[in-house]
Scaffold this active site. Structure first.
Site, short mmCIF file in Angstrom:
data_model
loop_
_atom_site.label_atom_id
_atom_site.label_comp_id
_atom_site.label_asym_id
_atom_site.label_seq_id
_atom_site.Cartn_x
_atom_site.Cartn_y
_atom_site.Cartn_z
N HIS A 62 27.31 26.13 -94.00
CA HIS A 62 28.50 25.44 -93.51
C HIS A 62 28.39 23.97 -93.90
O HIS A 62 27.29 23.46 -94.16
CB HIS A 62 28.60 25.56 -91.99
N GLU A 70 28.41 21.21 -92.29
CA GLU A 70 27.48 20.41 -91.48
C GLU A 70 26.02 20.73 -91.84
O GLU A 70 25.19 19.83 -91.96
CB GLU A 70 27.69 20.68 -89.99
N CYS A 72 30.95 25.04 -85.33
CA CYS A 72 30.64 26.32 -84.69
C CYS A 72 29.35 26.15 -83.89
O CYS A 72 28.71 25.10 -83.91
CB CYS A 72 30.49 27.41 -85.76
N CYS A 97 26.27 25.15 -86.08
CA CYS A 97 26.30 23.76 -86.54
C CYS A 97 26.12 22.78 -85.38
O CYS A 97 25.48 21.74 -85.53
CB CYS A 97 27.58 23.49 -87.30
#
Length: 166
Positions: free
Chosen positions: A54, A56, A84, A87
Protein backbone atom coordinates in the site's frame (compact mmCIF):
# COMPACT_ATOMS: atom_id res chain seq x y z
CA UNK A 1 5.22 27.52 5.61
CA UNK A 2 3.25 24.71 4.01
CA UNK A 3 -0.20 23.70 5.24
CA UNK A 4 -1.76 20.26 5.46
CA UNK A 5 -3.69 21.16 2.32
CA UNK A 6 -0.46 21.93 0.45
CA UNK A 7 1.03 18.57 1.36
CA UNK A 8 -2.22 16.77 0.50
CA UNK A 9 -2.12 18.29 -2.98
CA UNK A 10 1.24 16.59 -3.43
CA UNK A 11 -0.24 13.29 -2.21
CA UNK A 12 -3.02 13.72 -4.79
CA UNK A 13 -0.40 14.28 -7.49
CA UNK A 14 1.35 11.10 -6.34
CA UNK A 15 -1.96 9.18 -6.51
CA UNK A 16 -2.37 10.39 -10.08
CA UNK A 17 1.15 9.14 -10.86
CA UNK A 18 0.09 5.76 -9.51
CA UNK A 19 -2.89 5.74 -11.86
CA UNK A 20 -0.60 6.36 -14.83
CA UNK A 21 1.97 3.71 -13.88
CA UNK A 22 1.38 0.14 -15.04
CA UNK A 23 0.67 -1.83 -11.86
CA UNK A 24 0.33 1.30 -9.75
CA UNK A 25 -2.90 2.43 -8.13
CA UNK A 26 -4.75 5.52 -6.98
CA UNK A 27 -3.56 5.98 -3.39
CA UNK A 28 -0.89 8.62 -2.86
CA UNK A 29 1.31 9.21 0.17
CA UNK A 30 3.79 11.91 1.18
CA UNK A 31 5.94 11.76 4.32
CA UNK A 32 7.14 15.11 5.66
CA UNK A 33 9.34 16.23 8.53
CA UNK A 34 10.21 19.78 9.53
CA UNK A 35 8.61 21.23 6.41
CA UNK A 36 10.59 18.97 4.07
CA UNK A 37 9.35 16.10 1.91
CA UNK A 38 11.27 12.97 2.80
CA UNK A 39 9.36 10.43 0.71
CA UNK A 40 6.54 10.10 -1.81
CA UNK A 41 4.86 6.85 -2.78
CA UNK A 42 1.74 5.33 -4.24
CA UNK A 43 0.03 1.97 -4.08
CA UNK A 44 2.14 -0.73 -5.79
CA UNK A 45 0.27 -3.92 -4.86
CA UNK A 46 -0.15 -5.14 -8.44
CA UNK A 47 3.24 -3.84 -9.57
CA UNK A 48 5.11 -5.74 -6.85
CA UNK A 49 2.66 -8.65 -6.50
CA UNK A 50 2.71 -7.78 -2.82
CA UNK A 51 -0.56 -7.34 -0.90
CA UNK A 52 1.27 -5.19 1.66
CA UNK A 53 2.57 -2.66 -0.91
CA UNK A 54 0.00 0.00 0.00
CA UNK A 55 1.15 3.60 -0.51
CA UNK A 56 1.85 4.10 3.20
CA UNK A 57 3.79 0.83 3.55
CA UNK A 58 5.89 1.55 0.45
CA UNK A 59 6.66 5.05 1.72
CA UNK A 60 7.62 3.90 5.22
CA UNK A 61 9.80 1.05 3.89
CA UNK A 62 11.61 3.21 1.35
CA UNK A 63 12.17 6.09 3.76
CA UNK A 64 13.53 3.86 6.52
CA UNK A 65 15.81 2.10 4.03
CA UNK A 66 17.03 5.40 2.54
CA UNK A 67 18.06 6.82 5.92
CA UNK A 68 18.86 3.44 7.52
CA UNK A 69 16.55 4.13 10.43
CA UNK A 70 13.77 2.02 11.93
CA UNK A 71 11.79 4.89 13.45
CA UNK A 72 10.06 7.95 11.96
CA UNK A 73 9.36 10.07 15.02
CA UNK A 74 8.50 13.66 14.13
CA UNK A 75 7.22 12.71 10.66
CA UNK A 76 3.76 13.42 9.28
CA UNK A 77 2.27 10.95 6.83
CA UNK A 78 -0.21 12.42 4.31
CA UNK A 79 -2.42 9.97 2.45
CA UNK A 80 -5.24 10.51 -0.03
CA UNK A 81 -7.30 7.68 1.49
CA UNK A 82 -7.91 6.80 5.13
CA UNK A 83 -5.26 4.23 6.06
CA UNK A 84 -6.43 0.65 6.43
CA UNK A 85 -5.71 -1.33 9.58
CA UNK A 86 -2.38 -2.64 8.31
CA UNK A 87 -1.15 0.83 7.37
CA UNK A 88 -2.44 2.42 10.57
CA UNK A 89 -0.53 -0.08 12.66
CA UNK A 90 2.58 0.34 10.50
CA UNK A 91 2.42 4.06 11.30
CA UNK A 92 2.16 3.20 15.01
CA UNK A 93 5.14 0.83 14.84
CA UNK A 94 7.19 3.28 12.76
CA UNK A 95 6.60 6.03 15.32
CA UNK A 96 4.92 8.41 12.86
CA UNK A 97 3.83 11.51 14.82
CA UNK A 98 0.88 12.60 12.66
CA UNK A 99 -1.41 10.93 10.13
CA UNK A 100 -3.33 13.28 7.84
CA UNK A 101 -5.69 11.80 5.29
CA UNK A 102 -8.23 12.99 2.75
CA UNK A 103 -10.98 10.59 1.70
CA UNK A 104 -12.70 8.80 4.56
CA UNK A 105 -14.45 5.45 4.65
CA UNK A 106 -17.79 7.26 4.58
CA UNK A 107 -17.14 8.76 1.14
CA UNK A 108 -15.70 5.81 -0.80
CA UNK A 109 -16.76 2.32 -1.80
CA UNK A 110 -16.16 -0.37 0.82
CA UNK A 111 -13.94 -2.28 -1.64
CA UNK A 112 -11.05 -0.14 -0.37
CA UNK A 113 -11.31 -1.40 3.22
CA UNK A 114 -11.39 -4.63 5.12
CA UNK A 115 -14.84 -5.73 6.26
CA UNK A 116 -14.24 -4.94 9.90
CA UNK A 117 -15.50 -1.56 11.04
CA UNK A 118 -12.45 -0.41 12.99
CA UNK A 119 -10.76 2.66 11.59
CA UNK A 120 -7.48 4.54 11.90
CA UNK A 121 -8.44 6.30 15.15
CA UNK A 122 -9.57 3.00 16.72
CA UNK A 123 -6.23 1.33 15.97
CA UNK A 124 -4.25 4.25 17.34
CA UNK A 125 -6.38 4.53 20.47
CA UNK A 126 -6.17 0.78 21.09
CA UNK A 127 -2.38 0.87 20.68
CA UNK A 128 -2.06 3.50 23.40
CA UNK A 129 -0.41 6.06 21.15
CA UNK A 130 -1.78 9.20 22.77
CA UNK A 131 1.09 11.11 21.15
CA UNK A 132 -0.06 10.29 17.58
CA UNK A 133 -2.26 12.99 16.08
CA UNK A 134 -4.81 12.12 13.39
CA UNK A 135 -6.49 14.63 11.09
CA UNK A 136 -9.07 13.43 8.60
CA UNK A 137 -10.97 14.96 5.70
CA UNK A 138 -8.20 17.22 4.36
CA UNK A 139 -9.22 18.05 0.76
CA UNK A 140 -11.71 15.23 1.16
CA UNK A 141 -13.73 15.95 -1.98
CA UNK A 142 -10.62 16.18 -4.17
CA UNK A 143 -9.26 12.97 -2.66
CA UNK A 144 -12.54 11.06 -2.81
CA UNK A 145 -12.83 11.88 -6.53
CA UNK A 146 -10.01 9.34 -7.04
CA UNK A 147 -12.17 6.48 -5.72
CA UNK A 148 -15.45 4.72 -6.45
CA UNK A 149 -18.34 6.07 -4.38
CA UNK A 150 -20.36 4.17 -1.76
CA UNK A 151 -22.93 1.99 -3.52
CA UNK A 152 -21.32 2.78 -6.87
CA UNK A 153 -19.60 0.45 -9.27
CA UNK A 154 -16.03 -0.14 -8.18
CA UNK A 155 -13.21 -1.20 -10.46
CA UNK A 156 -12.87 -4.97 -10.57
CA UNK A 157 -10.89 -5.78 -7.46
CA UNK A 158 -10.95 -9.55 -7.90
CA UNK A 159 -7.25 -10.06 -7.18
CA UNK A 160 -6.49 -11.69 -3.82
CA UNK A 161 -4.95 -8.46 -2.51
CA UNK A 162 -8.32 -6.76 -2.87
CA UNK A 163 -10.48 -9.45 -1.28
CA UNK A 164 -12.15 -8.48 2.00
CA UNK A 165 -10.83 -10.05 5.18
CA UNK A 166 -13.11 -12.57 6.84
Amino acid sequence: MHTDEDWMKLAIAEANMGLREAGGAEVGCVIVKNGRILQTSHNEVELRNDPTAHAEMVGIRELCAKFRIPHLKGCTLYCTLQPCGMCSLACVWAGISRIVYGATRAHVNSVYFETRHADTADFVRDCFRSDLEIRSGVLEMECSSLYAKPGGVAEDKSTPAHQPTE
